[in-house]
Scaffold this motif. Structure first.
Motif, PDB file in Angstrom:
ATOM      1  N   PHE A 137       0.827  -1.216   0.000  1.00 57.98           N
ATOM      2  CA  PHE A 137       0.000   0.000   0.000  1.00 57.98           C
ATOM      3  C   PHE A 137       0.861   1.265   0.000  1.00 57.98           C
ATOM      4  O   PHE A 137       0.514   2.267  -0.613  1.00 57.98           O
ATOM      5  N   LEU A 138       2.003   1.173   0.676  1.00 53.13           N
ATOM      6  CA  LEU A 138       2.908   2.323   0.693  1.00 53.13           C
ATOM      7  C   LEU A 138       3.489   2.564  -0.708  1.00 53.13           C
ATOM      8  O   LEU A 138       3.501   3.692  -1.213  1.00 53.13           O
ATOM      9  N   LEU A 140       2.238   1.653  -3.495  1.00 56.65           N
ATOM     10  CA  LEU A 140       1.156   2.101  -4.351  1.00 56.65           C
ATOM     11  C   LEU A 140       0.915   3.599  -4.209  1.00 56.65           C
ATOM     12  O   LEU A 140       0.781   4.325  -5.194  1.00 56.65           O
ATOM     13  N   LEU A 141       0.916   4.047  -2.956  1.00 58.04           N
ATOM     14  CA  LEU A 141       0.685   5.471  -2.690  1.00 58.04           C
ATOM     15  C   LEU A 141       1.787   6.321  -3.336  1.00 58.04           C
ATOM     16  O   LEU A 141       1.507   7.308  -4.026  1.00 58.04           O
ATOM     17  N   ILE A 142       3.044   5.883  -3.099  1.00 59.17           N
ATOM     18  CA  ILE A 142       4.148   6.679  -3.627  1.00 59.17           C
ATOM     19  C   ILE A 142       4.133   6.699  -5.154  1.00 59.17           C
ATOM     20  O   ILE A 142       4.274   7.751  -5.783  1.00 59.17           O
ATOM     21  N   ALA A 144       1.617   6.239  -7.104  1.00 57.97           N
ATOM     22  CA  ALA A 144       0.470   6.992  -7.604  1.00 57.97           C
ATOM     23  C   ALA A 144       0.773   8.485  -7.629  1.00 57.97           C
ATOM     24  O   ALA A 144       0.384   9.204  -8.546  1.00 57.97           O
TER      25      ALA A 144
END
Lengths: 293, 326, 322
Positions: A137-138, A140-142, A144
């Motif tokens: 998830f981390l 993915l966030l970065i 994105a």
């Protein structure tokens, strides 16, 4: 006496020994041969007699046949060629990420292990905390926010997965730094830098090596997951993205998603088989059992 | 009358591709109501001997010959069920004390109860508790430990619990495998004294296995000296200590004398006796000849090729060495 | 009390982890190229809205004050506003988390038992051909991407065999309620749960097998053997009990991995949980929503680890509180 004071730096001999033991692990050996095939494809795919993976000149949704072994996709591209080209993306992300992760992990791990004291406590705490944050998830966030070029993906995966390497390196350094040859180096006045980089790290490289191979495998899976969600590099062929485009056509054209998935399983499994065999060989428990059983 | 008879027992371990002989034609008997000491360094096969009698050898070990006669039956031929009715009820063992000789996640109470009920299934809860408490008292430890976990107890307390456990079913033979290893000198002395008193009070036979000649000579009536998987000397403990026959026994006694003022720990490191249990068999790569030949000051050419057999030297004192042939 | 000390220290570690996750999130917003307020407001936001967001999160102030204002917001449960769903991020996530946890927990429990059962079988013949074969099979299964496995199961059981529904959590055309609704959900959840359980089995198998093999050669096994206990009783009463705890901790350690697997599997099965939310957030670059999901999963994983650690101290008498 002299040999005891010198660190054993004969890499060639060390790896020959490792290989001799590795040969007895059938699973690892199968993984190794599979991986040779994958590497060969990734290296030589531009020279193979294949259709252009981007060319859309064929009919769409052709099932596997002699001219298109894996069929064609919704845009009329040859899936066989795309799967082979996709190996380059997966392997470069896998190795790039594992490299970044190993460098950062070795740096932090050896610092924590060698310096010890307060710094070790702080770094160990950070490592523990980092291990608890769900990497996917981390990442993915970065990705994105900062963009999803293949280099970014490598860097980000590497920068979020280093703690497991750091942990192993730290433990290695902790046990190595009390040994005679390190003490001898201190006595003759070698610098900390030299002791770390010329003696401690080279001598703890084997467990890092095994761990890095497993990290290549998990980085490939992470990249596949990211591109499945549409966060892969749009400019390269990626197995995850191919599977995503296949989801819409699973009712009619199963082959679009099927073959890229097989490619992922083969590549990742080959690495996991090698890595697992290496971890087993290098764990101290195995040596004990080897002597007893 | 012999209570337990070992005849020509040979056991080998498979280590990788090599077979290593851990016991080679071991024979001796145990008399009723005696304490028999088994003396030998790590790798001499003395623990393998205990495991062979209990038939609890590790998977890579194989009994290649011999018999263990108890009450007219060969223990090595019994079925698993028949054997389980003899284990603990007739022959029990005080296993080598370690952190995990008992299950770390079960209370002492549950573990002792399980063992007792295996052999006395008809006992009710109250009788079970009475017996457990009685045995703990015999082993000189308070019954409070019943509700403790092994890790909450000291090494000496754990050793006493193992002693109490071995007494649970009033066996005829108790085998104590290194009963003092890892304990401080005071506790060692107490435990040995208690074991001796228990034996004379209860009248069972006991086999004490140790690498420490002082432990053996202070407790046992007779001593079996082992080296390299073979019995090299058997005799009454007094005469083994006062007039040792085999060069190995003499060497052991000299070492003991030389450093008698030093602590037990130092004895360990000086004579290299505290090698891990797993080094079993390092000395037995040669199959012919006397096992002691490489360290023996009297070795001759003959010793390298021929193996000596046990020879009666005088009243009940046997030795296996060519020095005593004629 | 020793235990209370441990609880206190472990709670402090929990808070530290959550704080660390927040800091990372904060850094990501503030180090991002461009205007952080525009990032939080969304691509189609008006100037006024961007300014309102800037005010709300203190993005016009210096970094330390921004951090305080960020932490205060999060502490009040304000994770931002999703400009695609036009709802607060916390509401959106709170609605979907139960559905995702249903998948995750059920599949973890199934995987735990399947893995344990397999381990019990193969550890009896440790290092035999069967054991090695199963171990290598497990490594291969561990290499399967969850989303692809789900897709293939849909292809086989949904499309080709037509036994299971291919998408969704309920049949959209049925209006069942009560028992029928529950049965309908159960029916729809079989394939996603099987998918998620499959990718977890290797994790539980590996730890359970290694623990059982290790425990089987412990000294207490030979003690009970010599006491006349049968090998099967020793296994059931002692070895198994000694081997149960490590697999339990694995649940918490791998929860992050399983949650990411669940998110991807949800996308494949059209399951209305966090995964779907994540996918649409990624597509419309709904940053507050992605951040919210990252934060919530981090906190969930930290909490799970916290509870499992505490549970461990209660289940294992040996634990020394360090």
């Amino acid at each position: 006496m002299k040999s005891k004071l010198k660190s054993d730096n004969n890499f060639f001999y060390k790896y020959l020994l490792l290989w001799n033991r590795f040969k007895n692990y059938k699973g690892g050996l199968i993984g190794f041969y599979l991986f040779l095939v994958v590497i060969f494809i990734a290296l030589f795919v531009p020279f193979l007699p294949l259709c252009d993976p981007y060319s859309i000149k064929f009919q769409s949704f052709l099932p596997p046949s002699f001219s298109h072994p894996f069929g064609t996709d919704e845009m009329g591209r040859d899936i066989f060629s795309r799967v082979l080209w996709g190996s380059r993306t997966s392997l470069s992300v896998g190795f790039g990420a594992a490299l970044v992760s190993s460098i950062v992990g070795v740096l932090f791990g050896s610092l924590a292990g060698y310096v010890g004291g307060k710094l070790d406590e702080l770094l160990s705490r950070i490592i523990d905390i980092f291990l608890m944050i769900p990497a996917f998830f981390l990442i993915l966030l970065i990705v994105a926010i900062y963009g999803s070029s293949i280099y970014y993906v490598m860097l980000v995966i590497g920068l979020t997965t280093w703690p497991s390497t750091a942990r192993i390196v730290r433990a290695q350094i902790l046990s190595l730094k009390e040994r005679e040859f390190i003490y001898a180096q201190k006595v003759i006045g070698s610098s900390t830098f030299r002791i770390l980089f010329a003696h401690l790290i080279p001598n703890s490289i084997q467990p890092i090596f095994a761990n890095s191979i497993l990290q290549v495998a998990s980085a490939i899976l992470l990249e596949a997951g990211l591109s499945f969600l549409g966060l892969g590099d749009p400019n390269v062929v990626s197995w995850g993205k191919m599977i995503y485009s296949g989801t819409s056509y699973i009712f009619t054209s199963w082959w679009i998603a099927f073959f890229p998935g097989i490619a992922i399983v083969v590549t990742v499994a080959s690495l996991n088989l090698i890595g697992d065999a290496l971890v087993t060989i290098l764990s101290p428990k195995t040596e004990e059992r080897g002597a007893y059983a | 009358m012999n209570l337990l008879e070992l005849n020509e027992i040979s056991v080998e371990y498979q280590l990788g591709k090599n077979n290593i002989l851990a016991l080679s034609n071991v024979s001796f008997s145990m008399y009723p109501k005696e304490i028999l000491g088994i003396l030998g360094e790590s790798g001499s096969g003395k623990s393998t001997l205990a495991l062979t009698i209990m038939r609890a050898l590790p998977k890579n070990a194989r009994i290649i010959g011999g018999e263990v006669i108890f009450n007219g039956k060969n223990l090595l031929n019994l079925s698993e069920d028949e054997l389980n009715s003899i284990r603990w009820k007739e022959i029990s063992i005080i296993p080598q004390n370690s952190m995990n000789s008992l299950s770390p996640v079960h209370k002492i109470r549950d573990q002792l109860r399980d063992i007792l009920l295996l052999h006395e299934p008809k006992l009710d809860e109250k009788e079970v508790i009475n017996i457990m408490e009685e045995k703990l008292r015999l082993a000189n430890i308070s019954e409070d430990v019943l509700d403790k976990f092994p890790h909450q107890l000291s090494g000496g307390m754990r050793q006493r619990i193992l002693i109490a456990a071995s007494l649970l079913c009033n066996p005829e033979i108790i085998i104590a495998d290194e009963p003092t290893t890892g304990l401080d000198v005071v506790t060692q002395y107490q435990i040995l004294k208690e074991l001796k008193n228990l034996q004379s009070a209860k009248g069972f036979s006991m086999m004490i296995i140790s690498h420490d000649i002082s432990v053996i000579s202070n407790t046992s009536h007779r001593t079996v000296v082992m080296y390299g998987g073979k019995v090299v000397e058997i005799g009454p403990s007094d005469s083994v200590v006062e007039s040792p026959l085999h060069p190995y026994t003499r060497m052991l006694l000299e070492v003991q004398m030389e450093i008698s003022k030093k602590t037990q720990n130092e004895l360990h490191s000086r004579t290299n006796f505290n090698k891990p249990h797993k080094s079993v068999g390092v000395n037995f790569t040669h199959h012919s000849g006397c096992p002691f030949v490489q360290r023996c000051p009297f070795a001759t050419e003959k010793c390298k090729t021929e193996a000596p057999t046990l020879l009666k030297v005088n009243n009940d004192h046997y030795v296996s060495c060519f020095l005593f042939n004629k | 009390m020793e235990w209370k000390d441990y609880l206190l220290r472990r709670s402090a570690q929990l808070l530290l982890t959550v704080f660390f996750a927040l800091i990372i999130n904060f850094l990501i917003i503030n180090l991002a190229p461009g205007d952080p307020a525009a990032l939080m407001a969304g691509e189609l936001a008006t100037k006024e809205y961007i300014e309102a967001v800037r005010e709300r999160w203190g993005l016009n102030k210096p970094i330390p004050e921004r951090l305080v204002s960020y932490l205060l917001n999060v502490l009040q449960g304000n994770l931002g506003y999703s400009y695609t769903y036009l709802q607060s991020v916390s509401t959106l996530i709170a609605e979907r988390i139960p559905v995702t946890l249903l998948l995750t927990l059920t599949s973890s429990i199934i995987a735990f038992f399947v893995g344990l059962l397999l381990a019990v079988k193969t550890s009896q013949k440790a290092f035999s051909k069967v054991d090695l074969f199963v171990s290598n099979m497990m490594l291969t299964i561990y290499s399967i991407p969850s989303f692809w496995l789900g897709l293939m199961l849909i292809g086989i059981f949904g499309v080709a065999l037509r036994i299971f529904p291919t998408s969704g959590m309920v049949n959209v055309r049925s209006t069942g309620s009560g028992v029928f609704l529950i049965l309908d959900i159960a029916y729809h959840s079989i394939l996603p749960i099987v998918t998620l359980a499959t990718i977890q089995v290797p994790i539980y198998y590996k730890i359970a097998r290694n623990t059982i093999v290790e425990q089987s050669s412990e000294d207490y096994v030979s003690t009970f053997l010599m006491a006349g206990m049968s090998t099967s009783s020793i296994f059931k009463k002692y070895v198994l009990r000694n081997s149960l705890l490590p697999p339990v901790t694995v649940f918490a350690l791998h929860l992050g991995y399983v949650l990411s697997g669940a998110a991807l599997v949800e996308v494949v099965f059209g399951w209305p949980g966090m995964g779907r939310l994540l996918l649409s957030a990624v597509y419309s670059r709904d940053y507050p929503l992605i951040m919210g999901i990252y934060l919530v999963t981090s906190i969930t994983v930290s909490l799970a680890n916290f509870f499992v650690d505490i549970l461990y101290t209660l289940l294992d008498p040996r634990v020394r509180y360090k």
